[in-house]
Write a protein that holds these residues in place. Structure first.
Motif, short mmCIF file in Angstrom:
data_model
loop_
_atom_site.label_atom_id
_atom_site.label_comp_id
_atom_site.label_asym_id
_atom_site.label_seq_id
_atom_site.Cartn_x
_atom_site.Cartn_y
_atom_site.Cartn_z
N ARG A 78 16.57 2.77 -8.29
CA ARG A 78 17.70 3.63 -7.87
C ARG A 78 17.47 5.07 -8.31
N ALA A 79 16.86 5.26 -9.46
CA ALA A 79 16.56 6.62 -9.92
C ALA A 79 15.54 7.29 -9.00
N ILE A 80 14.57 6.53 -8.54
CA ILE A 80 13.56 7.07 -7.61
C ILE A 80 14.21 7.42 -6.28
N ALA A 81 15.10 6.56 -5.80
CA ALA A 81 15.81 6.85 -4.55
C ALA A 81 16.59 8.15 -4.68
N SER A 82 17.25 8.35 -5.81
CA SER A 82 18.02 9.57 -6.03
C SER A 82 17.12 10.79 -6.12
N THR A 83 15.98 10.64 -6.79
CA THR A 83 15.05 11.76 -6.97
C THR A 83 14.54 12.29 -5.63
N PHE A 84 14.30 11.38 -4.69
CA PHE A 84 13.71 11.78 -3.41
C PHE A 84 14.72 11.78 -2.26
N ALA A 85 15.98 11.81 -2.58
CA ALA A 85 17.03 11.76 -1.55
C ALA A 85 16.99 12.97 -0.62
N ASP A 86 16.38 14.08 -1.06
CA ASP A 86 16.32 15.28 -0.23
C ASP A 86 15.11 15.29 0.70
N ARG A 87 14.30 14.24 0.67
CA ARG A 87 13.15 14.15 1.57
C ARG A 87 13.54 13.42 2.85
N GLU A 88 12.60 13.29 3.77
CA GLU A 88 12.91 12.66 5.06
C GLU A 88 12.65 11.15 5.05
N ARG A 89 11.52 10.75 4.48
CA ARG A 89 11.09 9.36 4.64
C ARG A 89 10.38 8.89 3.37
N ILE A 90 10.52 7.60 3.06
CA ILE A 90 9.84 7.02 1.91
C ILE A 90 9.22 5.69 2.31
N VAL A 91 8.02 5.46 1.84
CA VAL A 91 7.32 4.19 2.05
C VAL A 91 7.14 3.52 0.69
N VAL A 92 7.51 2.25 0.59
CA VAL A 92 7.30 1.48 -0.64
C VAL A 92 6.57 0.20 -0.26
N GLU A 93 5.67 -0.25 -1.13
CA GLU A 93 4.91 -1.46 -0.81
C GLU A 93 5.54 -2.69 -1.45
N SER A 94 5.35 -3.84 -0.79
CA SER A 94 5.88 -5.07 -1.35
C SER A 94 5.29 -6.29 -0.65
N LEU A 95 5.14 -7.36 -1.40
CA LEU A 95 4.91 -8.65 -0.79
C LEU A 95 6.19 -9.08 -0.07
N PRO A 96 6.09 -9.94 0.94
CA PRO A 96 7.28 -10.33 1.71
C PRO A 96 8.37 -10.96 0.85
N ASP A 97 7.97 -11.67 -0.22
CA ASP A 97 8.94 -12.37 -1.07
C ASP A 97 10.07 -11.48 -1.57
N PHE A 98 9.74 -10.21 -1.84
CA PHE A 98 10.68 -9.33 -2.54
C PHE A 98 11.44 -8.39 -1.60
N VAL A 99 11.23 -8.53 -0.29
CA VAL A 99 11.93 -7.67 0.66
C VAL A 99 13.36 -8.17 0.78
N ASP A 100 14.30 -7.34 0.36
CA ASP A 100 15.70 -7.74 0.22
C ASP A 100 16.60 -6.62 0.71
N ARG A 101 17.66 -6.97 1.41
CA ARG A 101 18.56 -5.96 2.00
C ARG A 101 19.10 -5.00 0.95
N GLU A 102 19.60 -5.55 -0.15
CA GLU A 102 20.25 -4.71 -1.16
C GLU A 102 19.27 -3.69 -1.76
N LYS A 103 18.04 -4.12 -1.97
CA LYS A 103 17.04 -3.21 -2.53
C LYS A 103 16.74 -2.07 -1.56
N LEU A 104 16.62 -2.38 -0.29
CA LEU A 104 16.32 -1.35 0.71
C LEU A 104 17.51 -0.41 0.89
N GLN A 105 18.71 -0.94 0.72
CA GLN A 105 19.90 -0.09 0.88
C GLN A 105 20.01 0.97 -0.20
N ASP A 106 19.33 0.78 -1.32
CA ASP A 106 19.30 1.84 -2.33
C ASP A 106 18.72 3.12 -1.74
N PHE A 107 17.83 2.99 -0.76
CA PHE A 107 17.20 4.15 -0.12
C PHE A 107 17.96 4.60 1.13
#
Length: 356
Positions: A135-164
């Motif tokens: 959440r701190a990283i999402a806040s830090t880069f909130a003024d940018r346009e786009r962010i890419v984060v890597e993950s195995l499929p297991d950890f892809v979760d709606r709530e986590k993505l909604q932080d961004f």
């Protein structure tokens, strides 16, 4: 680096023989790393669904990929660069982000619109990146346009993505699928999940307006040159149904890996750059951005041709990445393409590699 512990939830999810070999190989690594310093950071340009952006790429130094600790993928040595002990505290991760921002301030005229964050594991795995840090990283880069984060499929979760998404960022999840062929992923890469898991992750991301970037691996061990080419052409077409971008990465020989063991024993050669151009040319018609980044091009441990044409072919690949125009490959040629054609025609998985 601590000895990888097999007594984790991943045990038995891949090929146990592969895992045992790779635990033994990786246990030889004795290097340690500063948890307050990122592994790498650099500025570049990237093609996205919204156009070409200046990008800031960050590789955070975390406790490393959970799967790699159990043995992991045959070609991946990134866990060898991980912090000893398996976890990095929030404050140290924040220090790493600040070091990356300082690098950007020193080397860029303006802040990058695209932020790409990798951990050599899974950014969305909260053992690597705690929720507070995410959440701190999402806040830090909130003024940018786009962010890419890597993950195995297991950890892809709606709530986590909604932080961004909730701070207004376009977010993409980069998934190391490696191949659309389950048998190749299991037996050659030693990655435990199936293509249907990737499909589910894509659906989860889409449900919150996030995108998927699929990472493929060209020529894992035990495939011939022609088998690798065929596998990539098929995989790109299947991935394009679920991802807006497909990044095909030719295998390079990384330290503390099974691929390195095979390489030293004469049992592995990285792919030819001509193979990369062939795949990109033949899949240029898919409904997705298709790119490639041949790391270590021109070296024996990286994708290479004859040594004379490697830089010119690499330049054409980079040009294609930005413009998606396969005609760029008509502008490069070399006599070694005759040799490459012979390798593609004659090399077999049983007797490979035909040439080094």
């Amino acid at each position: 680096m601590s000895t990888p512990d097999p007594d984790v939830y991943e045990q038995g999810r891949g090929m146990d023989a592969h895992n045992q070999v790779m635990r033994d190989v990786r246990a030889r690594n004795q290097q340690t790393y500063d948890p307050h310093e990122p592994t790498r950071v650099w500025l570049d340009e990237d093609n996205t669904p919204s156009g070409v952006y200046q990008s800031l790429t960050i590789i955070l130094n975390t406790g490393g990929c959970r799967w790699a600790r159990a043995g992991g993928c045959t070609m991946c040595g990134y866990v060898a660069e991980s912090v000893d002990g398996g976890t990095v505290p929030h404050a140290a991760l924040v220090d790493q982000i600040e070091a990356c921002l300082e690098h950007e301030r020193e080397h860029a005229d303006t802040p990058a619109d695209l932020i790409k964050i990798y951990t050599s594991g899974s950014f969305l795995d909260e053992r690597e990146i705690p929720a507070k840090t995410r959440r701190a990283i999402a806040s830090t880069f909130a003024d940018r346009e786009r962010i890419v984060v890597e993950s195995l499929p297991d950890f892809v979760d709606r709530e986590k993505l909604q932080d961004f998404t909730e701070v207004g960022l376009d977010v993409d999840v980069a998934v190391g699928l490696e191949t659309a062929t389950d048998r190749v992923r299991h037996d050659c890469v030693n990655k435990y999940f199936d293509f249907e898991d990737f499909e589910r992750a894509s659906e989860t991301a889409s449900a919150v307006g996030a995108g998927i970037k699929a990472y493929l691996l060209m020529k894992p061990p035990f495939l011939s040159e022609s088998e690798a080419i065929t596998d990539m052409k098929r995989s790109i077409r299947r991935c394009a149904e679920h991802a807006h971008t497909v990044s095909m990465n030719p295998t390079n020989v990384q330290r503390h890996t099974m691929v390195e063991e095979l390489y030293h024993d004469g049992g592995y050669r990285p792919p030819w750059l001509w193979s990369v151009t062939d795949v990109l040319r033949e899949t240029a018609d898919v409904d997705a951005i298709v790119v490639s980044d041949p790391v270590g091009h021109g070296s024996d441990r990286g994708p290479h041709n004859c040594g004379e044409c490697d830089d010119r072919v690499q330049t054409a690949i980079k040009d294609f990445d930005l413009r998606q125009d396969p005609s760029v490959f008509d502008q490069v040629s070399c006599d070694c393409k005759i040799t490459w054609n012979a390798v593609v025609e004659r090399e077999t998985g049983y007797g490979q590699p035909l040439l080094h």
